[in-house]
Design a protein around this motif. Structure first.
Motif: not given
Ligand code: PLP
Length: 480
Positions: A80, A149-150, A193, A247, A273, A302
């Motif tokens: 992304f 996001a994690s 994810h 994702t 999310d 994010n």
């Molecule tokens: N959730 C979704 C839908 C994602 O696409 C991603 C990463 O692309 C994540 C969570 C994880 O993101 P992060 O790298 O901010 O932990």
């Protein structure tokens, strides 16, 4: 380096950055190096004496830059977007110079207060339910910037786990908290994810990974039957992690169905999310995709993916901040301050103690683009994704495998996985375009994401040409 030299070198660095970004298009998008390329190029030890700045910058050019994958390159269409914009870079520069560590209100009041205000701004801009705002004195909710996001998913899962254990303890007060863990079960879909899986691993809870429907959307009935089965087996469902914009293929879970299922079970925390696609809700016409959000206990998106804000800036809103902080509060004397009761101390809202002044760059971006500027940016990406889809559909050798609703298009040659893998490998090896694959509903697909801030029709047409050219080559190699 003293302040006078910094002033000179700082200006030079801006020049260097502008030149880098201006000339990106002429470079390969991916690095053409092998693992371990850098070690032989650098000394074995850090220098004993400081080196001249020019020597350091020469090494940036000759040793570091060749190993960079250029995420801001107009031909980068992988993953992304890695949010980036000039106001955001300037915001981070100022944040770095202020260099405060805003773990509590007292540690730097503006750092805390701007974060709360800007998260309220953003919550309103994407039309989150008012319970997520911290604006009113009586409000129980609020927003916080996490690093990723994690982390958002992990901290909400930890909060839900604490709530569930508390409830179980009411019936069984002499049991150790950890003894309840084997009974706790969380849910997500196969399309969620992998950070949901990681959060469950860290939290030491079971995770049931459920099959979504043929569009990749987790449905209420599927969740309900899994929950019923688990309850019948003595388990305690406590957390459901849903996704708006997965994702792999940007599928949207069905919150309208899932929300009421979660409400049937008092312990279940519903997290949503929207790491990438959540930013699109700044455009009113995209909000039907978030219908059912009123059922959520927490939501993350994010701006460092799709709102022109540099990493790291992952916004998390919770309906009840006490439920979040009660899983995370520790309170040694050296971190306490006289105004604790009157203010937010963000150290209780996440895992690290130390926090950068990340709200500054989000504030800079929101103020300099304005909501309409940000809407324009999102709409342009969505329009270009549709253009890409239309052009690819014209070539009957390809199929489009997702519903194109935001900036991501998934496609494949109507051939076996091996041919599609070869197509992608050849495109990436050419350095002319960069994409990544995913396996969605069992199918190997190529993902094309619109990334560049001011991407144009020409960028899309170029990408289609490159893909078609390589497809012809791969097909010829296989069928001749
Ligand atoms: N959730 C979704 C839908 C994602 O696409 C991603 C990463 O692309 C994540 C969570 C994880 O993101 P992060 O790298 O901010 O932990």
């Amino acid at each position: 380096m003293n302040i006078d030299e910094f002033q000179v070198r700082g200006k030079e660095m801006i020049e260097y950055i502008c030149e880098y970004l201006r000339t990106l298009e002429g470079k390969r998008v991916t690095a053409n190096v092998d693992p371990g390329y850098l070690r032989p190029l650098l000394p074995k030890e850090a220098p004993a004496k400081g080196e001249p700045w020019d020597a350091i910058m020469r090494d940036v050019d000759s040793k570091i830059m060749p190993g960079i994958t250029h995420w801001q390159h107009p031909r980068f269409h992988a993953y992304f977007p890695a949010g980036n914009s000039f106001p955001s870079i300037l915001g981070d520069m100022l944040s770095d110079a202020i260099g405060c560590i805003g773990f509590s209100w007292a540690a730097s009041p503006a750092c805390t207060e701007l974060e709360t205000i800007v998260l309220d701004w953003y919550a309103k801009a994407i039309d989150l339910p008012p319970e997520f705002l911290a604006e009113h004195k009586s409000s129980k909710g609020g927003g916080v910037i996490q690093g990723s996001a994690s982390e958002c998913i992990l901290v909400t899962m930890l909060a839900a786990r604490t709530q569930a254990i508390r409830t179980l303890k009411e019936q069984d007060p002499n049991t150790e908290d950890s003894a309840f863990l084997p009974r706790l079960v969380a849910y997500c879909s196969t399309e969620a994810h992998s950070c949901a899986e990681k959060a469950a691993m860290i939290s030491l809870v079971k995770l049931r990974v459920l099959e979504p429907d043929e569009k990749g959307s987790l449905r209420g009935k599927r969740l309900e039957s899994a929950i019923r089965e688990d309850v019948a087996n003595g388990l305690v469902p406590f957390f459901v992690s849903t996704t708006l914009g997965t994702t792999g293929s940007c599928a949207f879970d069905n919150l309208v169905e899932i929300g009421p299922v979660c409400k049937l079970y008092p312990n279940i925390w519903l997290h949503v999310d929207g790491a990438y696609a959540g930013n699109a809700f700044i455009c009113p016409e995209m909000r039907p995709l978030m219908t059912g959000i009123e059922h959520a206990d927490s939501f993350n998106t994010n701006p460092n993916k799709w709102l022109l804000v540099n990493f790291d800036c992952s916004c998390l809103w919770v309906r009840d901040r006490v439920k979040l902080t009660s899983a995370l509060v520790v309170d040694p004397l050296y971190l306490q301050h006289a105004r604790s009761g009157e203010s937010i101390d963000y150290r209780h809202w996440g895992i690290p103690l130390s926090r950068r002044f990340r709200a500054l760059k989000l504030w800079f971006v929101m103020r300099s683009y304005g909501i309409t500027g940000l809407q324009k940016y999102i709409r342009n990406h969505i329009r270009l994704a549709r253009r890409f889809e239309t052009l690819m559909r014209r070539d009957k050798r390809f199929e489009i495998t997702n519903d194109v609703r935001v900036g991501l298009v998934c496609f494949r040659l109507k051939e076996n996985d091996e041919i599609n893998q070869e197509l992608l490998a050849n495109i990436n090896a050419s350095g002319r375009l960069h994409m990544i694959p995913a396996r969605v509903m069992g199918k190997y697909i190529l993902r094309f994401c619109v990334i560049k801030e001011n991407a144009t029709d020409d960028d899309i047409d170029y990408a289609v040409d490159v893909i078609e050219e390589h497809a012809t080559e791969v097909m010829l190699a296989h069928y001749e």
